[in-house]
Design an enzyme around this catalytic site. Structure first.
Site, mmCIF file in Angstrom:
data_model
loop_
_atom_site.group_PDB
_atom_site.id
_atom_site.type_symbol
_atom_site.label_atom_id
_atom_site.label_comp_id
_atom_site.label_asym_id
_atom_site.label_seq_id
_atom_site.Cartn_x
_atom_site.Cartn_y
_atom_site.Cartn_z
ATOM 1 N N HIS A 83 3.817 3.711 9.530
ATOM 2 C CA HIS A 83 3.833 3.940 7.784
ATOM 3 C C HIS A 83 2.986 5.025 7.732
ATOM 4 O O HIS A 83 3.172 6.156 6.187
ATOM 5 C CB HIS A 83 4.491 3.546 6.591
ATOM 6 C CG HIS A 83 3.042 2.581 6.182
ATOM 7 N ND1 HIS A 83 2.756 1.560 6.989
ATOM 8 C CD2 HIS A 83 2.146 2.555 4.999
ATOM 9 C CE1 HIS A 83 1.494 0.889 5.902
ATOM 10 N NE2 HIS A 83 1.610 1.783 5.276
ATOM 11 N N ASN A 211 9.464 -5.367 2.176
ATOM 12 C CA ASN A 211 8.676 -4.904 1.833
ATOM 13 C C ASN A 211 7.613 -6.080 0.865
ATOM 14 O O ASN A 211 8.429 -5.944 0.519
ATOM 15 C CB ASN A 211 8.313 -3.362 1.201
ATOM 16 C CG ASN A 211 7.051 -2.457 0.878
ATOM 17 O OD1 ASN A 211 5.798 -2.735 1.362
ATOM 18 N ND2 ASN A 211 7.433 -1.356 -0.197
ATOM 19 N N TRP A 212 6.362 -5.751 1.123
ATOM 20 C CA TRP A 212 5.807 -6.914 0.525
ATOM 21 C C TRP A 212 6.094 -8.186 0.701
ATOM 22 O O TRP A 212 5.286 -9.389 0.281
ATOM 23 C CB TRP A 212 5.795 -6.910 -1.257
ATOM 24 C CG TRP A 212 5.112 -5.203 -2.057
ATOM 25 C CD1 TRP A 212 5.792 -4.167 -2.228
ATOM 26 C CD2 TRP A 212 4.129 -5.572 -1.359
ATOM 27 N NE1 TRP A 212 5.371 -3.133 -2.430
ATOM 28 C CE2 TRP A 212 4.430 -3.855 -2.406
ATOM 29 C CE3 TRP A 212 2.726 -5.382 -1.907
ATOM 30 C CZ2 TRP A 212 2.987 -2.431 -2.878
ATOM 31 C CZ3 TRP A 212 2.007 -5.055 -1.882
ATOM 32 C CH2 TRP A 212 1.893 -3.162 -2.650
ATOM 33 N N ASP A 220 4.749 -2.306 12.517
ATOM 34 C CA ASP A 220 3.903 -1.302 12.042
ATOM 35 C C ASP A 220 2.657 -0.333 12.362
ATOM 36 O O ASP A 220 1.870 -0.256 11.754
ATOM 37 C CB ASP A 220 4.166 -1.709 10.494
ATOM 38 C CG ASP A 220 3.565 -0.178 9.261
ATOM 39 O OD1 ASP A 220 3.381 0.903 9.563
ATOM 40 O OD2 ASP A 220 3.875 -0.613 8.369
ATOM 41 N N ASN A 326 8.443 1.695 -3.244
ATOM 42 C CA ASN A 326 7.142 1.167 -3.252
ATOM 43 C C ASN A 326 6.415 1.200 -4.399
ATOM 44 O O ASN A 326 6.125 0.290 -4.623
ATOM 45 C CB ASN A 326 6.331 2.183 -1.653
ATOM 46 C CG ASN A 326 5.528 0.942 -1.172
ATOM 47 O OD1 ASN A 326 5.394 -0.331 -1.601
ATOM 48 N ND2 ASN A 326 4.591 1.634 -0.485
ATOM 49 N N GLY A 657 -4.757 1.435 0.996
ATOM 50 C CA GLY A 657 -6.090 2.284 1.790
ATOM 51 C C GLY A 657 -6.377 1.768 2.978
ATOM 52 O O GLY A 657 -6.937 2.811 4.031
ATOM 53 N N ASN A 658 -6.059 0.433 3.180
ATOM 54 C CA ASN A 658 -6.796 -0.594 4.020
ATOM 55 C C ASN A 658 -5.385 -0.094 5.569
ATOM 56 O O ASN A 658 -5.665 -0.643 6.580
ATOM 57 C CB ASN A 658 -6.624 -1.365 3.224
ATOM 58 C CG ASN A 658 -7.933 -2.329 3.400
ATOM 59 O OD1 ASN A 658 -8.115 -2.591 2.333
ATOM 60 N ND2 ASN A 658 -9.156 -1.782 4.339
ATOM 61 N N SER A 659 -4.485 0.510 4.511
ATOM 62 C CA SER A 659 -3.374 0.294 5.997
ATOM 63 C C SER A 659 -4.016 1.052 7.050
ATOM 64 O O SER A 659 -4.631 2.215 7.482
ATOM 65 C CB SER A 659 -2.011 0.808 5.362
ATOM 66 O OG SER A 659 -1.022 0.283 4.583
ATOM 67 N N PHE A 675 -1.084 -3.868 7.601
ATOM 68 C CA PHE A 675 -0.479 -2.807 6.725
ATOM 69 C C PHE A 675 0.362 -2.962 5.295
ATOM 70 O O PHE A 675 0.489 -2.061 5.219
ATOM 71 C CB PHE A 675 0.369 -2.891 8.479
ATOM 72 C CG PHE A 675 1.762 -3.719 8.357
ATOM 73 C CD1 PHE A 675 1.835 -4.983 9.221
ATOM 74 C CD2 PHE A 675 2.767 -3.907 7.161
ATOM 75 C CE1 PHE A 675 2.239 -5.958 9.421
ATOM 76 C CE2 PHE A 675 4.139 -5.130 7.841
ATOM 77 C CZ PHE A 675 3.417 -5.720 7.953
#
Lengths: 725, 725
Positions: A83, A211-212, A220, A326, A657-659, A675
């Site tokens: 993503h 998602n979540w 991912d 999202n 941001g950690n993705s 992710f």
């Protein structure tokens, strides 16, 4: 799909809390003081190495600006989330070749594709404490506006000095609301190429539905490669560029791991608000999130109507659409988490205990007591204009046509000033990115679609209290208090979109070099509107800067009180996330989402078969289903699970941001990619829960399995030193 | 809310399977052969006692006709499910006093209320094998129709003989499709009174949303009391009647139990189809369930439109509405289970292995081989008329006005015959129940509502293949092949419902005593339609009986083959459920519903708070929430769970009809009530899965907690020997 920075610029506001258990996004330099705990959890490498940005493994962790990635080969191969590479897949997609759906694999290096304008790889090379420099630049008696300017000027000067070193990008970041400042220096690699991404059937398996969510089965991951000039310097894309050779690369582990094992995540978390005041939490959750949610729903509806599935426009707005989905789900999570967790009363209680601690001591009273009231008063002031702040800002910034016009006119005005005096974003150092943005717009802009949702923003804005309206904007559209003639509005929009030339890339870029007078003389309706709004927009900006300057004075004093209080309780303190490199650690653990249900920490290939419906987003490929049916597991087989692990849960503390962050095992090897967070983690930007906040990772064994058996990416496995032997 | 008999008369068709693990609805007389396994699981009472219907605990287990209950005091107090007593709550509800919503508690015995016409408590007192009697009554060369009649006549004779003992009700039940027959004799208690039921906020907490679901938090209990004449004989309701004193009552346990513990359920499971053929399974799951589901959706829609929430009519149709909701969800579970579990291919494989076993031996070939083809041919014949069988039967039987008229005219005709020659349902022994049904109709019939959904049945019927149409019905409504003039239809319905007197109870009952000639002379439009349909309905009935008679010849031979085959594999065999008393046992166990998720075997009070939304069906009362918040747990506290247990899961094998069954621990004490199965168990009527089929029970500790702290039912606790000491 959370954990990219884009969706988290939602966060704005404050409340006291401190690290307990696995909570904490630690600055690398704090790690030596946490060494004891890390060793107790099983860390096998020297904790001090995690504080050295030039050493392994820190040096291999890089920012994509909004996501994190890691070098995994000596030739600049970098792994991140699918993503996070979605924009690159979108950029390289056409109606004939839909990379978003089908994925991409470059069979060799020449086939690797430019990731698109603005794609960057940033390697943090130096972090310098500049708190004294900033503090010294602010006059003792400065008011809000002067303080804001003094800080901004000093930051610009620091950045300008730092960027004398060619090929680098610098930024000053505030910690604890301005109690500390750091100058961050990053190597800026501009030639980023798409190497490999799996098909959507793997990369976004489960889509928005999952998602979540846990249990999760998303593959991912995606691979980029960093290129530099033949001389080894950062350079724009050029065919003769060569792979960048990082100082260090992470080792990808086939070893696997199990429940209870230590994991660490190194990355660039964007924003958290763990130390906000109760009043900020209340306004955010009881007004801001619900209002945004409503507005985003409408935005999504106008978008779906104007850019129906299968249309060319739908490809252009794919990223925005996913972002809206999202964000809406994020807001739902925030709102439901707020109702469920009692965060407000906990924030209030903590604030009261802080106040009690301050009042118990004369020196503390003198130093801190007034801070609480001052900060609350500022917050009340901010809340007074929240309707305008929210709805006018969407109107002014999220209609692409107006935003482009506003940017171009502002640029012409800023260019009249010496570079260092210009508004950030309009300095010489920014022009290249600005140009890229204006170019990229051709892939993301459709006038009919832009008009459809901008129209809706106008109607929403028209509905806010009339005393918060912007007169210049009302005048342009004939808005009278809250009344809009929709027929007139449509006629006006029709002629504006028909009359503007800003939809054309060459025209748009040409305006970048024009003077204010030239733009003021233009007949382009959006440029004319931008000129008409300029003065009042600037006034609003001045007011906002003055308010922000006052926050910059009060918030650090408040945070000093919070820190002193928490230190008195013996708790280590980490600053809120601010886009800088952080380390977080925890263990692989499931949780109990609700009474009677336990989520196990690993999912397996079996779950893909269970979820498969044949319809998006649960449409696994025939090839994958056949491999699973044949129990083709290869080296990725996990004996405890009886299959190949797909995703896992951990207690590490992450956010947008950690993705794409590497998940490291106790040896510092890559065992997965962060992710997402679970549903209960959405509110963790404000309030971390040891019991229920979980991060979601893709297991490297699933990635290696798919690369080997499904996607034929053996050459990349070889490059990572994982060739079959 | 499953597990009442009403919803399970859906089942019709066949396939081989045998008991493994906790599968098995055992006949009490089989228990001694299972003694070893029961003891190994921890049974502390003598397994042989479970085979004695006159001894504790079997003698305390009673049937409500569609549900199970148990005596829990020497004064005839009986506990069952809230949803089994729902009809009594509905019967006693008015617009002023909504017992369905608010529950009911009789402060003393005089306040206990009649449960409504037709409410019965049936105590099984004797079971006699009558296989030889039935077999001996069938002429050797009887065709289908003659066989059917011979069996029916012999059954009627057996029943008539048995019912010479006043106050008893008898029935002949077939096992293994007619391989064995038993005569069941039950004491019939007719004065049943409602004693206590909690509010809907407890009794149907979670409603349809949670129905079949785990985790579950439903307080599905209610109490009746059996009354008899002062002389101790079964009698109609009379104020001077006295509580019935059962020979035995169950002890309600406060002891509690935990994961892995042995539990047993004794009750009256209605129907299962574990030994059906693959072709029956296929038609049922690929045609019948989907078609019914569609039709029921429409039925529900017409009902919702015609009897909107809050109306008087909505109270009348509450039970039907809940039944439809339940059935639709049941069909969903069947259909999704069929897709998920691969039952069809498993049935085919078992059938093939049975065939292989038969073919491997000359004697077996001679004895069994033709049976397989014969049965398959019969099934194919049944399937040929399935559209008419389904849609015409709903048309003829589920419109209450037509059904009443048809019943009355049939009664007048049957009454011309000697009692023993009449169609079952129209014998002298049936007239009281028939009268009750026709009386009760005043609580469940509204002409506008009946008309709305009957109209829809007519339209559905009109759409089936024209060669399956019933000419007499088509003629009445002017249906021409598949064409209906809806305007004409509505005009006809308008005049029929306006012209009928059958909506009036006195009128309806008066017709029970009229001759065929009197009814044939009536101007009542529904009676006229009933007369018009009589001959062709009878023809259809004759055809169905002839077909059934052929099944009665073939199915036992097929089952004999199945039993011989399974016995050769060393597996104990239990017969399909047929409404007779059965014992099933297993352990308390959670399960993995899907990859990454584990369902724990117990839920607690905490889950009620989690689910509470303040809106139906998750609307816990303030009082309950306050008790939970105050951690008022009393003796019901479970240390392992840290709260009061609410519901639990077990591996016992149950189905509709088991609702309300006592769940017994290893000492034979009542530790809960069976009230539902999990989602994955819906298909278990056809195919039991040790991994995923679970029964859902309400924990007696939750019931005792609510009775003590919430509902003030201390006098009932005292009566059960659980008074505070």
């Amino acid at each position: 799909m959370k954990r990219t920075l884009a969706q988290v610029s939602l966060a704005l506001l404050l409340a006291p809390l401190a690290a307990t258990g696995d909570e904490g996004m630690w600055r690398p330099r704090q790690l030596p003081e946490l060494a004891g705990e890390l060793r107790a959890l099983g860390l096998q490498i020297d904790p001090v190495s995690l504080s050295d940005l030039t050493d392994h493994p820190m040096n291999a962790v890089i920012s994509l600006g909004g996501c994190t990635a890691s070098f995994v080969s000596p030739d600049g191969l970098a792994v991140t989330n699918h993503h996070c590479a979605y924009g690159a897949l979108q950029y390289n997609s056409t109606e004939e070749a839909n990379l978003m759906r089908d994925g991409f694999l470059a069979p060799d290096r020449p086939a690797e594709r430019p990731a698109g304008p603005g794609s960057r790889i940033l390697v943090t090379v130096e972090v310098t404490d500049v708190t004294d420099r900033i503090a010294g630049a602010v006059p003792a008696d400065a008011g809000g506006r002067a303080r804001y300017q003094a800080i901004e000027d000093e930051q610009k000067a620091l950045v300008a000095g730092c960027e004398q070193d060619a090929g680098h990008r610098c930024a000053v970041r505030a910690y604890h609301g301005g109690l500390e400042y750091e100058l961050i220096k990053q190597l800026e690699i501009k030639d980023v190429r798409l190497v490999y991404a799996p098909a959507a059937a793997i990369g976004i398996f489960g889509g928005e539905v999952d998602n979540w969510m846990w249990p999760r089965h998303t593959g991912d991951w995606a691979f980029y490669r960093a290129y530099v000039s033949p001389q080894g310097e950062p350079a724009e894309y050029a065919p003769e560029n060569v792979p960048y050779r990082p100082r260090h690369a992470l080792t990808v582990s086939r070893r696997g791991l199990g429940a209870g094992d230590l994991v660490m995540v190194v990355g660039y978390p964007g924003t958290t608000s763990r130390y906000r005041l109760a009043s900020e939490v209340e306004s955010q959750f009881e007004w801001d999130y619900p209002e945004r949610r409503r507005m985003f729903e409408e935005w999504r509806r106008t978008l779906t109507d104007a850019a129906p599935e299968g249309s060319d426009a739908a490809i252009k707005y794919g990223t925005l659409m996913r972002g809206l989905d999202n964000a809406i789900k994020n807001y739902d999570g925030m709102i439901s988490g707020y109702a469920r967790t009692g965060v407000l009363s906990r924030k209030r209680a903590l604030q009261e205990s802080l106040r009690g601690w301050i009042e118990a001591d004369a020196e503390r009273r003198a130093r801190y007591l007034s801070t609480l009231e001052e900060l609350d008063a500022l917050i009340a002031e901010s809340v007074g204009n929240r309707e305008r702040d929210l709805f006018y800002s969407y109107l002014a910034r999220r209609g692409e046509a107006l935003r482009t016009a506003t940017t171009l006119y502002r640029l012409s005005r800023e260019r009249q000033k010496p570079d260092l005096e210009r508004e950030p974003g309009y300095q010489e150092r920014d022009l290249e990115r600005l140009k890229e943005r204006l170019t990229r717009m051709e892939r993301t802009y459709d006038p009919a679609v832009d008009r459809a949702f901008w129209r809706n923003f106008i109607l929403r804005y028209a509905g806010i209290p009339a005393d918060q309206h912007v007169a210049a904007f009302d005048a342009w559209f004939g808005i009278d208090k809250n009344r809009v003639d929709e027929g007139e509005l449509d006629a006006r929009l029709e002629s504006m979109y028909a009359g503007t030339g800003l939809g054309d890339t060459a025209t748009r870029l040409a305006w970048m070099d024009r003077s204010p007078a030239e733009i003021e003389a233009s007949e382009d309706p959006f440029l004319r509107l931008a000129v008409a709004l300029y003065d009042s927009d600037l006034r609003l900006e001045e007011e906002a800067k003055a308010l922000e300057g006052r926050y910059e004075e009060v918030r650090p004093r408040y945070m000093a009180a919070v820190i002193a209080y928490l230190e008195s309780l013996g708790r280590p303190i980490y600053p809120d996330a601010n886009g800088t490199l952080r380390v977080t650690y925890g263990t692989i653990e499931g949780y109990r989402p609700r009474d009677g249900v336990r989520y196990e920490p690993f999912t397996t290939l079996d779950g893909i078969v269970e979820k498969h419906t044949g319809e998006d987003p649960f449409d696994a490929t025939e090839a994958q289903l056949a491999l699973i049916a044949a129990k083709t597991y290869g080296d990725s087989f996990d004996e405890t699970l009886g299959s190949v692990p797909v995703n896992f849960l951990s207690t590490v503390d992450t956010t947008g941001g950690n993705s794409g962050s590497a998940t490291l095992n106790s040896r510092g090897e890559l065992v997965g990619l962060l992710f997402d967070g679970n549903w209960e983690s959405i509110i963790s930007d404000w309030d971390f829960s040891q019991e229920r906040t979980r991060s979601i990772h893709v297991d490297s064994r699933y990635m290696l399995w798919a690369m080997e058996f499904l996607d034929g990416a053996g050459h990349l496995l070889e490059e990572m030193g994982l060739g079959s032997d």
